[in-house]
Design an enzyme around this catalytic site. Structure first.
Site, PDB file in Angstrom:
ATOM      1  N   ARG A   6      29.094  32.711  42.832  1.00  0.00           N
ATOM      2  CA  ARG A   6      28.233  31.735  43.507  1.00  0.00           C
ATOM      3  C   ARG A   6      26.983  31.468  42.672  1.00  0.00           C
ATOM      4  NH1 ARG A   6      30.690  31.169  48.356  1.00  0.00           N
ATOM      5  NH2 ARG A   6      31.706  33.010  49.217  1.00  0.00           N
ATOM      6  N   GLU A   8      24.897  29.767  40.156  1.00  0.00           N
ATOM      7  CA  GLU A   8      24.950  28.446  39.508  1.00  0.00           C
ATOM      8  C   GLU A   8      24.591  28.532  38.024  1.00  0.00           C
ATOM      9  OE1 GLU A   8      26.302  25.840  40.681  1.00  0.00           O
ATOM     10  OE2 GLU A   8      26.401  26.274  42.825  1.00  0.00           O
ATOM     11  N   GLY A   9      23.745  29.504  37.646  1.00  0.00           N
ATOM     12  CA  GLY A   9      23.412  29.681  36.230  1.00  0.00           C
ATOM     13  C   GLY A   9      24.639  30.054  35.417  1.00  0.00           C
ATOM     14  N   ASP A  67      32.664  40.013  34.869  1.00  0.00           N
ATOM     15  CA  ASP A  67      31.665  40.997  35.253  1.00  0.00           C
ATOM     16  C   ASP A  67      30.875  41.250  33.988  1.00  0.00           C
ATOM     17  OD1 ASP A  67      30.449  42.404  37.351  1.00  0.00           O
ATOM     18  OD2 ASP A  67      31.192  44.275  36.535  1.00  0.00           O
ATOM     19  N   SER A  68      29.604  40.983  34.078  1.00  0.00           N
ATOM     20  CA  SER A  68      28.731  41.089  32.917  1.00  0.00           C
ATOM     21  C   SER A  68      27.571  41.993  33.255  1.00  0.00           C
ATOM     22  CB  SER A  68      28.181  39.713  32.528  1.00  0.00           C
ATOM     23  OG  SER A  68      29.226  38.832  32.221  1.00  0.00           O
ATOM     24  N   TYR A 153      18.404  39.220  32.681  1.00  0.00           N
ATOM     25  CA  TYR A 153      17.577  39.959  31.718  1.00  0.00           C
ATOM     26  C   TYR A 153      17.255  39.144  30.461  1.00  0.00           C
ATOM     27  CZ  TYR A 153      18.817  44.001  34.588  1.00  0.00           C
ATOM     28  OH  TYR A 153      18.986  44.879  35.642  1.00  0.00           O
ATOM     29  N   ASP A 154      17.624  37.859  30.455  1.00  0.00           N
ATOM     30  CA  ASP A 154      17.400  37.026  29.260  1.00  0.00           C
ATOM     31  C   ASP A 154      15.975  37.105  28.709  1.00  0.00           C
ATOM     32  OD1 ASP A 154      20.020  36.150  28.998  1.00  0.00           O
ATOM     33  OD2 ASP A 154      19.709  34.302  30.120  1.00  0.00           O
TER      34      ASP A 154
END
Length: 200
Positions: A6, A8-9, A67-68, A153-154
């Site tokens: 869900r 959107e990014g 899954d990241s 965490y970008d």
């Protein structure tokens, strides 16, 4: 292609990649009645499989789940599969980033703050063996957030030796080198032969 998220990014990143290949990309926001799949796995692959295979069975569609997470070496691979809830269930990106900085407060040398963004992608389709690919993007955890783009965490993740955070990259730059982009590149190499395999 139904993306099992869900977020959107995340969907925006996948859409930028799959649009070029002629795929119409949907996400779970298009299916509000689908249940949430609990991410109870202890590994990225277990969680991605749970999402992809459960939603594929419920919808009859081809589903891509990822899954990241962020693995920080000095923290023994944490936050890992708990990346989205590192500061607690329902934590915001800002709270997770603050928790990570707190955990690394006594690690003063950038070289000791090495980390990898990791992605496991699973494509599931009814009556087919699921396809699994994985990739890592190496860098370091900065001492403070910088940059306005991306999510998660970008703002803290310094890309390789560049000194730039992944939140300072444009979406195009990020999509050419990120963990997700590398995993998708691997996926696209094996996807056609997987798709042409007969059903189980």
């Amino acid at each position: 292609m139904l993306i099992a998220t869900r977020n959107e990014g995340k969907t925006k990143e996948f859409r930028a990649i799959f649009d070029k290949l002629g795929y119409d990309v949907e996400n779970l926001n298009d299916y509000p009645d689908l249940p949430e799949v609990a991410e109870t796995g202890m590994t990225f692959e277990e969680n991605a499989r749970l999402k992809a295979e459960t939603i594929s069975q419920l919808t009859g569609k081809m589903v891509l789940a990822d899954d990241s997470g962020l693995k920080v070496d000095v923290l023994g691979g944490l936050p890992g599969v708990w990346s989205a809830r590192f500061a607690g269930v329902g934590a915001t990106d800002r709270e997770n980033n603050a928790k990570l900085l707190h955990e690394l407060a006594m690690v003063f040398e950038l070289k000791d703050r090495s980390a990898q963004f990791h992605t496991t992608l699973v494509v599931a389709s009814p009556n087919k063996e699921s396809l699994v690919v994985e990739a890592d993007w190496s860098g370091y955890i900065n001492f403070e957030p910088k940059g306005e783009n991306g999510f998660g965490y970008d703002p803290l993740f310094l890309v390789g030796e560049t000194g730039e955070s992944s939140a300072e990259l444009t979406l195009e730059e990020k999509n050419s080198q990120s963990h997700r982009a590398l995993a998708v590149k691997k996926l696209l190499e094996v996807f056609p032969s997987w798709q042409s395999k007969p059903s189980l």
